[in-house]
Design a protein around this motif. Sequence first.
Motif, PDB file in Angstrom:
ATOM      1  N   ARG A  19      49.620  40.415  50.027  1.00  0.00           N
ATOM      2  CA  ARG A  19      49.077  39.613  48.928  1.00  0.00           C
ATOM      3  C   ARG A  19      47.564  39.453  49.050  1.00  0.00           C
ATOM      4  N   GLN A  20      46.897  40.522  49.439  1.00  0.00           N
ATOM      5  CA  GLN A  20      45.448  40.556  49.477  1.00  0.00           C
ATOM      6  C   GLN A  20      44.926  41.256  48.217  1.00  0.00           C
ATOM      7  N   ASN A  21      43.665  41.021  47.879  1.00  0.00           N
ATOM      8  CA  ASN A  21      43.076  41.717  46.732  1.00  0.00           C
ATOM      9  C   ASN A  21      43.204  43.228  46.888  1.00  0.00           C
ATOM     10  N   ALA A  22      43.160  43.682  48.127  1.00  0.00           N
ATOM     11  CA  ALA A  22      43.191  45.122  48.385  1.00  0.00           C
ATOM     12  C   ALA A  22      44.599  45.712  48.372  1.00  0.00           C
ATOM     13  N   ASN A  33      48.622  43.248  41.225  1.00  0.00           N
ATOM     14  CA  ASN A  33      48.429  42.075  40.384  1.00  0.00           C
ATOM     15  C   ASN A  33      49.163  40.920  41.049  1.00  0.00           C
ATOM     16  N   PHE A  34      48.482  39.793  41.238  1.00  0.00           N
ATOM     17  CA  PHE A  34      49.093  38.685  41.963  1.00  0.00           C
ATOM     18  C   PHE A  34      50.270  38.064  41.215  1.00  0.00           C
ATOM     19  N   ASN A  66      49.129  48.480  46.123  1.00  0.00           N
ATOM     20  CA  ASN A  66      48.037  49.439  46.049  1.00  0.00           C
ATOM     21  C   ASN A  66      48.301  50.644  46.951  1.00  0.00           C
TER      22      ASN A  66
END
Length: 521
Positions: free
Chosen positions: A326-329, A333-334, A345
């Motif tokens: 659950r990281q931006n990377a 999409n959260f 990703n």
Amino acid sequence: MVKRRQFIGCLTALGGSYLLSACGGGSEDGNSTDQSAVNKATAHAGTPSASGTAIPPASSITDNSGAVWTLANGSVYRNGAKAGNTYNVALVLYYSGGVYHQGSGGQFYSWTGSTWVTCNDPRMGGTSAEGTTLPTSPYIIDKTAAVWTLVNGVIYRNGATVGNTYNVSLVLWYGGKIWHQGSGGQFYVNVDVRNVKAQWLPCSDPRIAVAPAAGSFYGMNGHWDYTYTPAQLVSMLKDMGCTTYRVGCTDDPNQINAVVKIAQAFQSAGLKLLVLIQQGVYDSSGTVFSGESAAYTRAFACARTVANAMKPYGVTMYECGNELTRQNATVMNFSYAGSLAMDFNNTNWPAMRGAMRGMIDGVKSVQSTAKCGINFCVADIGAADALWEGMQPDGTGGHPKVRWDITTWHNYDAYGDIFRIGSDGNGPTFDLPTYCKARYGVPFMITEWNTGPDQSESFRANYITTQLGEFYQARKTRNIQSVMYYVLDSGNTTYGIMINTVPITEPYNAFKTFTAGHPDN
């Protein structure tokens, strides 16, 4: 009405393919209208027909609004006027207040008041009861209304084969999932084909109850930089009935030294410490690691340093990373539930996988018998399955597999009930701990749980009582080793259960009362 023998026969013929047929809806076939049948429909009757009335053999049906339905030359009429666009209709059915029709190919349609929509035969019922099996039952209906059948050892969903199955001896509906057992005894669970390439993944029988060792069920989260002394932590945790404490650190000496002092105090007090190794997918400059190897190397060194420091003080449990999926990377999409591998990703997946593998291997290089957990959130079985099977989010395989000793999960109120968690956003719910128990075969920990930060003390207190009740009831069937409330002290009332040694009355009392009345044995 269709005779029972006829009805059951439809389910098995061609693997239930009649359920997919489109006959019964669409454009007119040009047949002439039986005017005498239409004329019968012009008269209104006051008493609705009995539920289950069908044409044929009945000549008409009266619904609960008094409208009269007839069938002439394959078309459906309501009060003498054509009801939508129908042809080749074999049956009109009145059931539980609804009007349905069935085409010559077997597909059923439900009348919405203005049009016809596809559906199952309403006489089959809704979602099957928990534990329904084939071939004991003629069919299973899942939460999406899909109909599952078993014909000559092959599994069908709505008349189409599901993956490559053969010699199947049992199909099971359990915990919101479809499972099957081959003639050799191996169980498999059905997953969304977009999750990993195989539609069936190996597992154990999900009905088997598994209980972890007692003594670590009630847990609490904290932080390495609290101003509380280790002795104060021991006293507060024991007062609340907690036996396990989760605290994180990197390989920074200040953080390690603080956690070592806690470990020393816990060892003599008989409390358990779960050390969260806070290594992620970013390097020291804040950039995602260039590849799996670079992430692995850094994570290995960090975990080895942490484990070396903790080993002398009885620490045997480590959580390798915090919410790495659950990281931006790492998440696309959260808002995604995470039940599909494609929710994550693909480009940065190797860095995440490398970090997880590096931390596990780093700990094991120092403590070969230590237990390492990998952490997930929401409904992240898409990520968990892909990591376990050595898959990328794009479906390619043959990559290193991540194997953990403890499955750890975060379950906040906004995510939904973990025993009825939503799949793929608004999709059907399933029992996530049961799935993980059967899939990965290791103990399960909920290492963070709480409601939202804006809730009142009374709401939070009720939530604590309710959630602990559900967790406690499930602990001995779903292999739930520990549930760790987040958090001991957040400095305010957003999440904490106390502030600077002073309990926040309602949630604190709710927690303490529950642990006192429900022993961890």
